[in-house]
Design an enzyme around this catalytic site. Structure first.
Site, mmCIF file in Angstrom:
data_model
loop_
_atom_site.group_PDB
_atom_site.id
_atom_site.type_symbol
_atom_site.label_atom_id
_atom_site.label_comp_id
_atom_site.label_asym_id
_atom_site.label_seq_id
_atom_site.Cartn_x
_atom_site.Cartn_y
_atom_site.Cartn_z
ATOM 1 N N SER A 152 0.847 -1.196 0.000
ATOM 2 C CA SER A 152 0.000 0.000 0.000
ATOM 3 C C SER A 152 0.876 1.238 0.000
ATOM 4 O O SER A 152 2.008 1.211 0.514
ATOM 5 C CB SER A 152 -0.879 0.014 1.249
ATOM 6 O OG SER A 152 -1.468 1.292 1.424
ATOM 7 N N TYR A 165 -3.781 -1.787 9.728
ATOM 8 C CA TYR A 165 -3.596 -1.896 8.268
ATOM 9 C C TYR A 165 -2.167 -1.505 7.900
ATOM 10 O O TYR A 165 -1.489 -2.187 7.117
ATOM 11 C CB TYR A 165 -4.608 -0.990 7.560
ATOM 12 C CG TYR A 165 -4.604 -1.083 6.055
ATOM 13 C CD1 TYR A 165 -5.329 -2.069 5.395
ATOM 14 C CD2 TYR A 165 -3.894 -0.160 5.280
ATOM 15 C CE1 TYR A 165 -5.339 -2.145 4.005
ATOM 16 C CE2 TYR A 165 -3.906 -0.226 3.898
ATOM 17 C CZ TYR A 165 -4.636 -1.221 3.261
ATOM 18 O OH TYR A 165 -4.649 -1.286 1.887
HETATM 19 N N1 NAD Z 1 -8.298 0.391 -2.913
HETATM 20 C C1 NAD Z 1 -7.279 1.072 -2.441
HETATM 21 O O1 NAD Z 1 -7.346 2.295 -2.307
HETATM 22 C C2 NAD Z 1 -5.989 0.367 -2.074
HETATM 23 C C3 NAD Z 1 -4.862 1.164 -1.819
HETATM 24 C C4 NAD Z 1 -3.677 0.533 -1.467
HETATM 25 C C5 NAD Z 1 -3.610 -0.849 -1.391
HETATM 26 N N2 NAD Z 1 -4.725 -1.598 -1.643
HETATM 27 C C6 NAD Z 1 -4.590 -3.048 -1.527
HETATM 28 O O2 NAD Z 1 -4.948 -3.647 -2.761
HETATM 29 C C7 NAD Z 1 -5.553 -4.924 -2.534
HETATM 30 C C8 NAD Z 1 -6.922 -4.998 -3.184
HETATM 31 O O3 NAD Z 1 -7.725 -3.977 -2.636
HETATM 32 P P1 NAD Z 1 -9.158 -3.606 -3.235
HETATM 33 O O4 NAD Z 1 -9.346 -2.163 -2.999
HETATM 34 O O5 NAD Z 1 -9.307 -4.162 -4.589
HETATM 35 O O6 NAD Z 1 -10.086 -4.386 -2.193
HETATM 36 P P2 NAD Z 1 -11.563 -5.045 -2.347
HETATM 37 O O7 NAD Z 1 -12.155 -4.983 -0.986
HETATM 38 O O8 NAD Z 1 -12.277 -4.422 -3.495
HETATM 39 O O9 NAD Z 1 -11.199 -6.554 -2.728
HETATM 40 C C9 NAD Z 1 -10.618 -7.432 -1.806
HETATM 41 C C10 NAD Z 1 -11.016 -8.836 -2.202
HETATM 42 O O10 NAD Z 1 -10.400 -9.760 -1.287
HETATM 43 C C11 NAD Z 1 -11.372 -10.745 -0.939
HETATM 44 N N3 NAD Z 1 -11.030 -11.352 0.361
HETATM 45 C C12 NAD Z 1 -11.155 -10.792 1.594
HETATM 46 N N4 NAD Z 1 -10.808 -11.671 2.545
HETATM 47 C C13 NAD Z 1 -10.430 -12.811 1.899
HETATM 48 C C14 NAD Z 1 -9.987 -14.089 2.336
HETATM 49 N N5 NAD Z 1 -9.848 -14.358 3.653
HETATM 50 N N6 NAD Z 1 -9.684 -15.027 1.421
HETATM 51 C C15 NAD Z 1 -9.820 -14.774 0.084
HETATM 52 N N7 NAD Z 1 -10.273 -13.582 -0.393
HETATM 53 C C16 NAD Z 1 -10.579 -12.623 0.506
HETATM 54 C C17 NAD Z 1 -12.677 -9.981 -0.899
HETATM 55 O O11 NAD Z 1 -13.800 -10.843 -0.950
HETATM 56 C C18 NAD Z 1 -12.530 -9.077 -2.111
HETATM 57 O O12 NAD Z 1 -12.980 -9.716 -3.288
HETATM 58 C C19 NAD Z 1 -5.580 -5.109 -1.009
HETATM 59 O O13 NAD Z 1 -4.423 -5.807 -0.592
HETATM 60 C C20 NAD Z 1 -5.533 -3.679 -0.515
HETATM 61 O O14 NAD Z 1 -5.043 -3.572 0.813
HETATM 62 C C21 NAD Z 1 -5.909 -1.022 -1.987
#
Ligand code: NAD
Length: 261
Positions: A152, A165
């Protein structure tokens, strides 16, 4: 990577990838981008409804994908998912460790211990479990591989009020470094991605996007907007591909300059 007549090919066709958390957001966009590049994709997702949707989306464009219900916090579940990958597609070349839950929203002085434990389990221990089983498979195959862990922008420019987080994502960067150090000798590259705010369900859950989006976007990068999931996915595909063949052990910002602000 091959360069012929000035055209760069990422040589992804025929590769096999697992993408965790590929039901929504960045994971879904990455699975679709890989599927569209000729990669056979395992959708390793805890939520069957969205996992099947991603599988169908890839297949509807002529790609190959299989949804495998997976809980990344369970060692048995991750091990079974890797076995299923080999059963379906014969090998494992690429892993995108993306699944996570949303940031906590509290001060460290008041943090919720249950939420802390859950966040570390889903956002950090899961990555260690995925690395363990993915690396065992890749090492046994002896043909290298590429692993991308979703960290992140919080690891490059931490924010207040998300202690669990942030700690988990710093941990993901640490795991990335250890895995890269241990596995370069096997031809396996391990990198992290550090996206800033990206338009996904996770972001929507954290912010009330309708309230003051102009103010919010100006705080999260120099381009006046949030990232689109596809913009993070394209970086993941590049790191997964032979186009990044001399890159390992990095935590790559996809942040529109957020870390400079
Ligand atoms: N969206 C942002 O702004 C952002 C910024 C920095 C980093 N990230 C990172 O990017 C990645 C994706 O984020 P996103 O925004 O697409 O999130 P999201 O919430 O849209 O998607 C996360 C997915 O992970 C799945 N998931 C959750 N727990 C799980 C488990 N125990 N086993 C299997 N699957 C599981 C959920 O069902 C979901 O489909 C994450 O690691 C997040 O921390 C996101």
């Amino acid at each position: 990577m091959t360069i012929a007549n000035g055209t760069i090919s990422m040589n992804l066709a025929g590769k096999v990838a697992v993408v965790t958390g590929a039901g929504t957001g960045i994971g879904r966009a990455t699975a679709i981008a890989l599927g569209g590049s000729g990669v056979k994709v395992i959708i390793a997702e805890i939520d069957a409804a969205t996992g099947v949707q991603t599988e169908q989306e890839i297949k509807s464009h002529g790609g190959q994908a299989v949804f495998v219900e997976t809980d990344v916090t369970s060692s048995e579940s991750v091990k079974a998912m890797i076995e299923s990958t080999v059963r379906h597609f014969g090998k494992l070349d690429i892993a995108i460790n993306n699944a996570a839950i949303s940031p906590d929203a509290m001060k460290i002085s008041e943090f919720d211990e249950e939420r802390w434990a859950k966040t570390l389990q889903v956002n950090l221990t899961s990555v260690a479990l995925c690395l363990k089983w993915e690396l065992q498979q890749m090492i046994e195959q002896g043909s290298g591989g590429s692993i991308v862990n979703l960290a992140s922008g919080a690891t490059l420019r931490p924010q207040a009020t998300m202690p669990a987080y942030t700690a988990a994502k710093y941990g993901v960067v640490g795991l990335t470094h250890v895995a890269a150090l241990e596995n370069g000798c096997h031809g396996i590259r391990v990198n992290a991605l550090a996206p800033s705010a990206t338009m996904t369900d996770m972001l929507a859950r954290r912010f009330d996007l309708d309230a003051s989006q102009d103010d919010l976007v100006s705080r999260f990068g120099l381009l006046g907007r949030f990232a689109r999931p596809e913009e993070v996915a394209h970086a993941a595909v590049w790191l997964a591909s032979a186009s990044s063949s001399f890159v390992t052990g990095i935590n790559m910002p996809i942040d529109a300059g957020f870390a400079l602000m």
